[in-house]
Motif scaffolding. Structure first.
Motif, PDB file in Angstrom:
ATOM      1  N   ASP A  83       0.764  -1.115   0.082  1.00  0.00           N
ATOM      2  CA  ASP A  83       0.092   0.005   0.078  1.00  0.00           C
ATOM      3  C   ASP A  83       1.027   1.287   0.004  1.00  0.00           C
ATOM      4  O   ASP A  83       1.532   1.668   1.199  1.00  0.00           O
ATOM      5  N   GLU A  89      -4.475   4.612  -8.553  1.00  0.00           N
ATOM      6  CA  GLU A  89      -3.502   3.802  -9.005  1.00  0.00           C
ATOM      7  C   GLU A  89      -2.310   4.182  -9.755  1.00  0.00           C
ATOM      8  O   GLU A  89      -1.179   4.223  -9.333  1.00  0.00           O
ATOM      9  N   SER A 134      -4.512  -3.178 -10.480  1.00  0.00           N
ATOM     10  CA  SER A 134      -5.756  -2.466 -10.527  1.00  0.00           C
ATOM     11  C   SER A 134      -6.925  -3.034  -9.744  1.00  0.00           C
ATOM     12  O   SER A 134      -6.830  -4.412  -9.702  1.00  0.00           O
ATOM     13  N   SER A 135      -7.782  -2.514  -9.517  1.00  0.00           N
ATOM     14  CA  SER A 135      -8.839  -2.831  -8.484  1.00  0.00           C
ATOM     15  C   SER A 135      -9.756  -3.701  -9.427  1.00  0.00           C
ATOM     16  O   SER A 135     -10.310  -4.722  -8.797  1.00  0.00           O
ATOM     17  N   SER A 136      -9.687  -3.464 -10.639  1.00  0.00           N
ATOM     18  CA  SER A 136     -10.639  -4.249 -11.532  1.00  0.00           C
ATOM     19  C   SER A 136      -9.925  -5.758 -11.773  1.00  0.00           C
ATOM     20  O   SER A 136     -10.663  -6.659 -12.300  1.00  0.00           O
ATOM     21  N   MET A 138      -8.851  -7.616  -9.261  1.00  0.00           N
ATOM     22  CA  MET A 138      -8.686  -7.957  -7.885  1.00  0.00           C
ATOM     23  C   MET A 138      -9.411  -9.317  -7.614  1.00  0.00           C
ATOM     24  O   MET A 138      -9.132 -10.147  -7.077  1.00  0.00           O
ATOM     25  N   LEU A 145      -6.901 -10.180  -2.117  1.00  0.00           N
ATOM     26  CA  LEU A 145      -8.042  -9.771  -1.871  1.00  0.00           C
ATOM     27  C   LEU A 145      -8.371  -9.943  -0.551  1.00  0.00           C
ATOM     28  O   LEU A 145      -8.993  -8.991   0.280  1.00  0.00           O
ATOM     29  N   THR A 148      -5.840  -7.599   1.802  1.00  0.00           N
ATOM     30  CA  THR A 148      -6.619  -6.222   1.701  1.00  0.00           C
ATOM     31  C   THR A 148      -7.613  -5.919   2.518  1.00  0.00           C
ATOM     32  O   THR A 148      -7.709  -4.972   2.992  1.00  0.00           O
ATOM     33  N   GLU A 154      -7.367   0.764   0.774  1.00  0.00           N
ATOM     34  CA  GLU A 154      -8.011   1.202  -0.447  1.00  0.00           C
ATOM     35  C   GLU A 154      -7.201   0.561  -1.559  1.00  0.00           C
ATOM     36  O   GLU A 154      -6.011   0.679  -1.503  1.00  0.00           O
ATOM     37  N   PHE A 155      -7.767  -0.119  -2.503  1.00  0.00           N
ATOM     38  CA  PHE A 155      -7.269  -0.652  -3.586  1.00  0.00           C
ATOM     39  C   PHE A 155      -6.387   0.207  -4.746  1.00  0.00           C
ATOM     40  O   PHE A 155      -5.246  -0.178  -4.884  1.00  0.00           O
ATOM     41  N   GLN A 156      -6.727   1.423  -4.505  1.00  0.00           N
ATOM     42  CA  GLN A 156      -5.990   2.478  -5.540  1.00  0.00           C
ATOM     43  C   GLN A 156      -4.589   2.761  -4.992  1.00  0.00           C
ATOM     44  O   GLN A 156      -3.770   3.195  -5.645  1.00  0.00           O
TER      45      GLN A 156
END
Length: 167
Positions: A83, A89, A134-136, A138, A145, A148, A154-156
């Motif tokens: 992180d 991103e 990328s969160s897309s 995950m 996942l 996290t 936060e994914f970004q």
């Protein structure tokens, strides 16, 4: 094509359909080792512990795994999801690259916006690859996942870091 590379030889079924940045790294590492080492497959390189410590300083380590290839190539790769605490991103990625550059790492291969491969100015043969996370993507990373979610990040802010040692 990259999915096929990740499945070649059935080396480690855990990676099949798994971490995309690991598959990209595997391709990059293989290419680099072929170009740098040539056909010397007897060499086995372990990542220097201080290189890993420096990579961990990019931010909070959310997930980490060591992958040892059991083929004659003998690759040892450390994969980390960190992180970097960026607001996007892209900012997280740039923040990680800038941090490493400020610590003497130089860009060897710039494949932005996805990857940047870097070489150490301090440790001979030390290589890091910073990848966007990328969160897309995950849904393909069950381990990451879960880590996290447990960490509540936060994914970004996430970046993938791959560490490997070469000649």
């Amino acid at each position: 094509m990259l999915a096929a590379l990740g499945r070649c030889g059935g080396r480690n079924p855990r990676w099949e359909g798994g971490i995309l940045f690991a598959m990209r790294l595997r391709w990059v590492v293989t290419l680099v080792l072929v170009l740098v080492v040539g056909c010397d497959s007897s060499a086995r390189y372990e990542v220097n512990a201080t290189v890993l410590e420096e990579a961990r300083k990019i931010g909070t380590v959310i997930w980490e795994e060591k992958y040892e290839d059991d083929t004659a190539e003998g690759e040892v790769i450390h994969l980390l999801v960190v992180d970097a605490k960026g607001d996007s991103e892209k900012l997280s990625f740039e923040k990680a690259v800038a941090f490493l550059q400020s610590h003497g790492w130089t860009i060897a291969v710039d494949d932005r916006p996805r990857d940047v491969s870097m070489d150490s100015g301090k440790w001979t043969g030390a290589h890091l690859t910073v990848s966007t996370f990328s969160s897309s993507e995950m849904k393909n990373y069950a381990d990451v996942l879960e880590a996290t979610r447990k960490a509540g990040v936060e994914f970004q802010g996430l970046v993938g870091i791959s560490a490997f040692q070469g000649p």
